[in-house]
Design an enzyme around this catalytic site. Structure first.
Site, mmCIF file in Angstrom:
data_model
loop_
_atom_site.group_PDB
_atom_site.id
_atom_site.type_symbol
_atom_site.label_atom_id
_atom_site.label_comp_id
_atom_site.label_asym_id
_atom_site.label_seq_id
_atom_site.Cartn_x
_atom_site.Cartn_y
_atom_site.Cartn_z
ATOM 1 N N THR A 60 50.044 78.723 15.600
ATOM 2 C CA THR A 60 51.420 79.187 15.406
ATOM 3 C C THR A 60 51.581 80.598 15.976
ATOM 4 O O THR A 60 50.710 81.063 16.740
ATOM 5 C CB THR A 60 51.817 79.123 13.909
ATOM 6 O OG1 THR A 60 53.215 79.326 13.779
ATOM 7 C CG2 THR A 60 51.086 80.152 13.071
ATOM 8 N N ASN A 61 52.655 81.293 15.635
ATOM 9 C CA ASN A 61 52.853 82.692 16.054
ATOM 10 C C ASN A 61 53.534 83.456 14.917
ATOM 11 O O ASN A 61 53.744 82.905 13.837
ATOM 12 C CB ASN A 61 53.660 82.747 17.353
ATOM 13 C CG ASN A 61 54.995 82.072 17.188
ATOM 14 O OD1 ASN A 61 55.824 82.510 16.402
ATOM 15 N ND2 ASN A 61 55.215 80.971 17.907
ATOM 16 N N HIS A 62 53.893 84.699 15.185
ATOM 17 C CA HIS A 62 54.347 85.578 14.098
ATOM 18 C C HIS A 62 55.851 85.560 13.845
ATOM 19 O O HIS A 62 56.353 86.420 13.123
ATOM 20 C CB HIS A 62 53.936 87.023 14.411
ATOM 21 C CG HIS A 62 52.462 87.202 14.549
ATOM 22 N ND1 HIS A 62 51.612 87.117 13.471
ATOM 23 C CD2 HIS A 62 51.691 87.433 15.640
ATOM 24 C CE1 HIS A 62 50.371 87.304 13.884
ATOM 25 N NE2 HIS A 62 50.381 87.489 15.196
#
Ligand code: PMT
Length: 399
Positions: free
Chosen positions: A208-210
């Site tokens: 995933t990412n932030h």
């Protein structure tokens, strides 16, 4: 949103009257000017002193002041108000509104109100379900009165079910939505992608990412407050969307799901804003059992996901405005302009990871807007709400 709006708040005799104190405070906090009219019975549940202090205006109960004969004109109250909100509204008051009974100031003000009227019913489950209450609500709706649906849960009587007045925050949202109906995006459909995506590796891990979703949800709120029907296709975030009736969220997890949900919602959209941080790659082979650390090394095979923005750019109707984002770590301007052209968008919002206080997770953002024609617009660091307003202002010009 409610800055300068005149709201006449009617409070009737119901245990939910205690919530109207919070409601007044929240309306005032949003910039509204509030005057409160109470029934005699309402005074038994919440004191006029509390309501006067919170609304910063004297409370109106009687037709006249017995001390000096000063007349409380229901006609001028009705003319002063931009909205007459009766919350809580008892079954008794609703019945009287329907029958034209005018035996207190709250009811005479209703009969002479020229503005929009909204009621937030509050009563016990059986009273709420009763055919007379249901019929009264239908009649009021037919007359253009907005009904703010009660919530379900434990009622003061101990019964469980529908009938408790909507929470003050939700009522404020509904009030904002009533004013939004006349906004510049009235009748327009806006689709927004939001948040990160998650690409599963095995049953316990994912890529995933932030992205927190803050930027996209600020855009959704702004568009809804301008009257648009907003659909947010959202990856997993910890944000509760504002409770506007014209804002709905479609929850997705993976880039593939976001692609499918976006494709379903593009037809008929007047504008699409692609704010999500979509994974560019997904895992080629999902392991259905947890991968063990005993392996000495492990190579994950990745395959590219669909570029949702590019699909929208290519397949949208002529009338649909497409707004993308570009999140860059280097060669920002060149990359953003490249994405604007390659994805066939009308506008792209550049976010540089080099700007402090901008991008993932922050409550603030600093962006530059690029268009197919015309000069870029560089905005200073500001709250994501204010950035959203600037983006939507520019999007409106393209619509
Ligand atoms: O969510 P927050 O914490 O508030 O942070 C906001 C934000 C930084 C996520 C937001 O402002 C932002 O920049 N979003 C875009 C992030 C991104 O993925 O940028 P990109 O340059 O990789 O993608 C370019 C455009 O293509 C974007 O509009 C993106 O949504 C879209 N895209 C990318 C890949 C893909 N498979 N499909 C897409 O639609």
């Amino acid at each position: 949103m409610l800055k300068g709006k005149h709201i006449l708040l009617g409070v009737t005799g119901s245990i939910a009257a205690y919530k109207s104190a919070v409601l007044v405070r929240n309306l005032v906090k949003q910039g509204a000017e509030v005057r409160v009219v109470m029934t005699e019975m309402a005074k038994q549940f919440i004191t006029p002193l509390t309501m006067a202090t919170l609304s910063k205006n004297p409370i109106l109960v009687d037709f006249y002041n017995p001390e000096n004969g000063d007349w409380n004109s229901h006609v001028s109250l009705g003319l002063w108000a931009d909205l007459y909100l009766i919350a809580p509204c008892s079954a008794n008051t609703m019945g009287k509104m329907v029958s034209g009974v005018a035996d207190n100031l709250l009811l005479t003000s209703y009969l002479s109100a020229k503005c929009k009227v909204a009621v937030a019913p509050a009563m016990d489950l059986d009273m709420y379900r009763h055919p007379s209450t249901q019929r009264n609500m239908e009649i009021l709706k037919g007359w253009g009165v907005e009904i703010i649906e009660p919530g379900s849960g434990e009622l003061a009587s101990g019964l469980e079910g529908k009938g408790r007045m909507a929470e003050p925050d939700d009522i404020v949202c509904q009030v904002e939505a009533i004013f939004a109906k006349e906004g510049p995006l009235k009748g327009k459909k806006v689709l927004i992608t939001a948040g990160p995506t998650r690409e599963p590796i095995d049953p316990v891990r994912y890529i995933t990412n932030h992205s927190s979703g803050k930027m996209a949800y600020a855009l959704a709120r702004e568009a809804a407050l301008r009257g648009a029907d907003v659909t947010v296709v959202s990856g997993p975030v910890n944000i509760k969307a504002a409770g506007y009736p014209n804002l709905k969220v479609v929850d997705v997890t993976t880039a593939g799901e976001m692609f499918e949900a976006t494709k379903r919602n593009v037809p008929g959209a007047d504008a699409v804003i692609l704010c999500a941080a979509v994974a560019d790659f997904t895992v080629a082979h999902f392991e259905d059992k947890k991968i063990k650390r005993e392996k000495s090394n492990y190579n994950l095979e990745l395959t590219p996901t669909n570029d949702i923005a590019a699909w929208v750019g290519e397949n949208r109707d002529k009338k649909t405005v497409a707004v993308g984002f570009a999140l860059e770590t280097n060669d920002e301007v060149q990359n953003a302009q490249g994405k604007l052209q390659k994805k066939k968008l009308d506008m792209i919002v550049l976010n540089s990871m080099r700007d402090t206080g901008a991008g993932f997770g922050y409550d603030t953002n600093k962006v530059t807007l690029f268009f197919r024609e015309g000069e870029p617009v560089a905005l200073p660091l500001k709250s994501k709400e204010d950035v959203a307003a600037d983006i939507i202002d520019n999007m409106e010009k393209l619509m």
